[in-house]
Each structure stands twice: as structure tokens, then as C-alpha cells.
Design a protein around this motif. Structure first.
Motif, PDB file in Angstrom:
ATOM      1  N   GLU A  61       2.174  -7.540  33.380  1.00  0.00           N
ATOM      2  CA  GLU A  61       2.238  -8.592  32.804  1.00  0.00           C
ATOM      3  C   GLU A  61       2.126  -9.969  33.651  1.00  0.00           C
ATOM      4  N   LEU A  62       1.106 -10.424  34.752  1.00  0.00           N
ATOM      5  CA  LEU A  62       0.353 -11.532  35.318  1.00  0.00           C
ATOM      6  C   LEU A  62       2.207 -12.526  35.351  1.00  0.00           C
ATOM      7  N   GLY A 117       5.715 -15.993  12.508  1.00  0.00           N
ATOM      8  CA  GLY A 117       6.474 -14.906  12.871  1.00  0.00           C
ATOM      9  C   GLY A 117       7.429 -15.056  14.326  1.00  0.00           C
ATOM     10  N   ARG A 118       7.697 -13.728  14.206  1.00  0.00           N
ATOM     11  CA  ARG A 118       8.796 -13.314  15.709  1.00  0.00           C
ATOM     12  C   ARG A 118       7.148 -12.723  16.908  1.00  0.00           C
ATOM     13  N   LEU A 119       6.379 -13.707  17.944  1.00  0.00           N
ATOM     14  CA  LEU A 119       5.210 -13.855  18.987  1.00  0.00           C
ATOM     15  C   LEU A 119       5.813 -13.619  20.203  1.00  0.00           C
ATOM     16  N   TYR A 120       5.040 -12.441  21.064  1.00  0.00           N
ATOM     17  CA  TYR A 120       4.408 -12.044  22.097  1.00  0.00           C
ATOM     18  C   TYR A 120       3.532 -12.654  22.540  1.00  0.00           C
ATOM     19  N   LYS A 121       3.163 -13.416  23.663  1.00  0.00           N
ATOM     20  CA  LYS A 121       1.863 -13.585  24.798  1.00  0.00           C
ATOM     21  C   LYS A 121       1.981 -13.062  26.096  1.00  0.00           C
ATOM     22  N   ALA A 122       1.064 -12.455  26.535  1.00  0.00           N
ATOM     23  CA  ALA A 122       0.517 -12.367  28.013  1.00  0.00           C
ATOM     24  C   ALA A 122      -0.280 -12.263  28.491  1.00  0.00           C
ATOM     25  N   ASN A 123      -0.689 -12.840  29.472  1.00  0.00           N
ATOM     26  CA  ASN A 123      -1.818 -12.291  30.335  1.00  0.00           C
ATOM     27  C   ASN A 123      -1.601 -11.213  30.949  1.00  0.00           C
ATOM     28  N   LEU A 124      -2.415 -10.646  31.356  1.00  0.00           N
ATOM     29  CA  LEU A 124      -2.817  -9.026  32.389  1.00  0.00           C
ATOM     30  C   LEU A 124      -3.258  -9.131  32.660  1.00  0.00           C
ATOM     31  N   GLY A 148      -3.452 -23.443  26.104  1.00  0.00           N
ATOM     32  CA  GLY A 148      -3.489 -23.794  27.715  1.00  0.00           C
ATOM     33  C   GLY A 148      -2.103 -22.371  28.250  1.00  0.00           C
ATOM     34  N   ASP A 149      -0.875 -22.419  27.191  1.00  0.00           N
ATOM     35  CA  ASP A 149      -0.118 -20.961  27.242  1.00  0.00           C
ATOM     36  C   ASP A 149      -0.116 -19.699  27.814  1.00  0.00           C
ATOM     37  N   GLU A 150       0.836 -18.610  28.506  1.00  0.00           N
ATOM     38  CA  GLU A 150       0.348 -17.524  28.208  1.00  0.00           C
ATOM     39  C   GLU A 150      -0.057 -16.558  27.421  1.00  0.00           C
ATOM     40  N   GLY A 151      -1.326 -16.255  27.427  1.00  0.00           N
ATOM     41  CA  GLY A 151      -1.264 -15.560  27.650  1.00  0.00           C
ATOM     42  C   GLY A 151      -2.522 -16.328  25.662  1.00  0.00           C
ATOM     43  N   ASN A 167     -13.795  -7.693  32.829  1.00  0.00           N
ATOM     44  CA  ASN A 167     -13.317  -6.824  33.927  1.00  0.00           C
ATOM     45  C   ASN A 167     -12.585  -6.931  35.003  1.00  0.00           C
ATOM     46  N   VAL A 168     -11.923  -8.559  34.969  1.00  0.00           N
ATOM     47  CA  VAL A 168     -10.973  -8.490  36.059  1.00  0.00           C
ATOM     48  C   VAL A 168      -9.279  -8.680  35.298  1.00  0.00           C
ATOM     49  N   SER A 169      -9.040  -8.404  33.656  1.00  0.00           N
ATOM     50  CA  SER A 169      -8.090  -9.012  33.340  1.00  0.00           C
ATOM     51  C   SER A 169      -7.970  -9.334  31.525  1.00  0.00           C
TER      52      SER A 169
END
Length: 335
Positions: free
Chosen positions: A76-77, A101-108, A158-161, A191-193
Motif C-alpha cells: 500500500e502506498l 457496505g464495508r469499504l477498503y480502497k488503496a493505492n498500490l 480524489g481519495d486513496e484508491g 506499469n507503475v502502480s
């Protein structure tokens, strides 16, 4: 006899049951003198729906939320966005469709010292999701028109993920699990994220209850203060009917404990002019004090002060946090 021909021009859908954000029907009227007029009727679109009944259930061991361990060499970034209950948008028949629902968002990104591999990430996701019974719903890009339609509805733009930009490739999967329920997963990768969203479908549960004198008294006794959300008319110090109900409970609290004295403190978020906010918060605190005095509470048991945005409970970095900061606090002043 006048000859009038009606010609209907109907937009062709991109997919069989897809509905565009607005569906226009254009009627061309041809008159006897050869002139024409056009009439356009616009009707609101119906949001696309996913038929979950066609997706088989799985009993695979998928672990705990968010159910996916990242591929080797990927991390996770930043801190991911995690919510017990929120909304996320997923591509259904070309439309970004909201699910709660229950939420997960991420930049990798790649771990330090390694290079990110799009092929490794994609193959890892595809094969693992297939192994636990996930069904691929879409691999597509939304149009600019669809982005323009929905983007202001998404509170996490604009938020994560953040996934769901025009021409951004989105892979979307659904898991129907016997124990964990319906789980929506989408990712986009280059190719970068990569970006990853996981949502466990969950019904909204109301946790708000009417404020009571007993709750106010308990909070004052245990913490020395009580945080209340008293409704006023917009940008005014006039209590709404709901706001008056809360003030009634404060009065009952003061009637139950004849020795209790309180400071009434008004607070706002940081939107707008600071001086105006301070004046407004002071006027609202005074409005509560006046309403209590009208219920025979002695004026010497009450003080009223406004702080504007000077003492936020939370950072004013989201609409939810701003709402928390717009409050009235009661502070016990007699020890």
C-alpha cells in the motif's frame, strides 16, 4: 387535409440493457409548407442493476476483510481508506453504480528496491480470484459522458484508491460467499502502480437515537461535557422543531439536578468567513440559553459562548468531519 409525419430518433444503447445518464427522444414534425420543428423530451436514466442470482455461491476460505493479501513485491502506498459503512461505485453495463457496505480502497506500488510489474499484478489477481470462486463482471473503460454523470455523486473522488475515471481500464469481480455475503472487488493497473477497491455489501443500520436527558446527565457526570448536534435553520440561530426537542431534554437534565450549572458552547466548521462563523456560533449558543430560560431555568446557571471553527473535534478535511464539528457542547461548571 394537412399531412403530418412523425419521425422518432432514438439513441442506440452501447450494450443490450445499458441506460445512458439521460435518454433523449427527438420528435421531428414535418409541416405542409415543408418546414420542420423539433421537440426533445429528456427523461432521467434508470441506474443499471447487476443480477446476482446468476452468480454461484462459494464456500472457499477467503480469510478476513479485505480478503486479499497483496502479491509479492506490492505494498500500500499510503494508509488505505477503511470504512465500516460507506459507498463505492462499480461498472455495471457501462454505468458506475453505487453499492453500500464495508469499504477498503488503496493505492498500490512496488516495495522499496523492486519494480512494479503490471503483468505480475494482473495474473496474481486473476488467478487468485478465480481460485476462490470470484466471477468477473466487467473489464472495461467508462466514457467521458458517464464520468461526468456520476463523479460528483462519489464522495471519495480524489481519495486513496479512487477508481472510475474516463478511459481508465477497470477489472470488476463479484464473490458470493456463503458466510461473508456479497463482496465486490475492482482494480485498475498500469506499469507503475495499481488501485484496489473491496466492498463487503452491508445493509445500513441506524445507530442514531433521540437524545435524552438521562444520556446528557450521564455524559456530564462521566466526562464533564456533553456533545450535542442541535438543528438550526441554515446559517441562522433559529432553532428547528428538532432542535427544540433537544433543548427540552437539556431543560429536563437541569430540572433533575438543581445544583448543576453549565456552559453552552457553540462551534462551527471552517467553511466561510471566520468572523461570521464565530458570531453565528455565539448567536446559536445564546439561542439555546434563551430557550432554557424560557423553560424556567435560572439564568445564573447558564453561560453561552461561541468559538466558531477555533476548536474542531476533527480535521475539517471531509464533509463527514465538518458535520461533526458543527455542534453545541455543554460543559459542567460546578465542579
Amino acid at each position: 387535409m394537412k399531412k403530418i409525419a412523425l419521425l422518432f430518433v432514438v439513441g442506440v444503447a452501447l450494450m443490450a440493457c445499458k441506460q445512458t445518464p439521460k435518454e433523449e427522444t427527438e420528435t421531428v414534425l414535418e409541416h405542409q409548407d415543408g418546414s420542420t420543428t423539433q421537440e426533445t423530451e429528456t427523461t432521467p436514466a434508470v441506474q443499471a442493476e447487476l443480477d446476482l442470482s446468476k452468480i454461484p455461491f462459494t464456500t472457499a476460505d477467503i480469510g478476513d476483510f479485505p480478503y486479499l493479501a497483496l502479491p509479492k513485491g506490492v505494498k500500500e502506498l499510503n494508509r488505505p481508506l477503511l470504512r465500516d459503512f460507506d459507498v463505492c461505485f462499480f461498472p455495471v453495463q457501462g454505468m458506475m453504480t453505487e453499492v453500500e457496505g464495508r469499504l477498503y480502497k488503496a493505492n498500490l506500488t512496488a516495495v522499496s528496491g523492486e519494480q512494479f510489474s503490471e503483468r505480475l499484478f494482473r495474473r496474481s489477481m486473476e488467478e487468485y480470484l478465480k481460485s476462490i470462486g470470484a466471477v468477473k463482471i466487467a473489464e472495461e473503460r467508462i466514457t467521458r459522458e458517464e464520468y461526468d454523470r456520476y463523479n460528483k455523486l462519489d464522495p471519495h473522488k480524489g481519495d486513496e484508491g479512487d477508481i472510475g475515471y474516463a478511459d481508465e481500464p477497470i477489472a470488476f469481480y463479484v464473490i458470493r460467499h456463503k458466510e461473508q455475503g456479497d463482496i465486490y472487488i475492482q482494480y485498475t493497473v498500469n506499469n507503475v502502480s495499481a488501485k484496489l477497491n473491496v466492498l463487503q455489501v452491508k445493509a445500513f443500520e441506524q445507530t442514531m437515537t433521540k437524545i435524552t436527558a438521562d444520556e446528557i446527565m450521564k455524559s456530564l457526570a462521566e466526562t464533564g461535557k456533553s456533545i450535542l448536534y442541535i438543528n438550526f435553520n441554515h446559517d441562522q440561530s433559529t432553532l428547528t422543531p428538532e432542535g427544540k426537542e433537544v433543548v427540552n431534554e437539556i431543560a429536563v437534565t437541569l430540572q433533575k439536578d438543581a445544583q448543576l450549572t453549565i456552559a453552552i458552547e457553540g462551534h462551527t466548521d471552517n467553511v466561510g468567513d471566520a468572523n461570521h462563523n464565530k458570531k453565528l456560533s455565539t448567536a446559536r449558543a445564546l439561542a439555546v440559553k434563551t430557550a432554557l430560560e424560557e423553560q424556567k431555568v435560572a439564568p445564573n446557571r447558564l453561560t453561552a459562548t461561541g468559538f466558531g471553527a477555533e476548536r474542531p473535534l476533527l480535521a475539517n478535511d471531509s464533509e463527514a468531519n465538518k458535520a461533526k464539528n458543527r455542534r453545541v457542547e455543554l460543559r459542567k461548571t460546578n465542579g
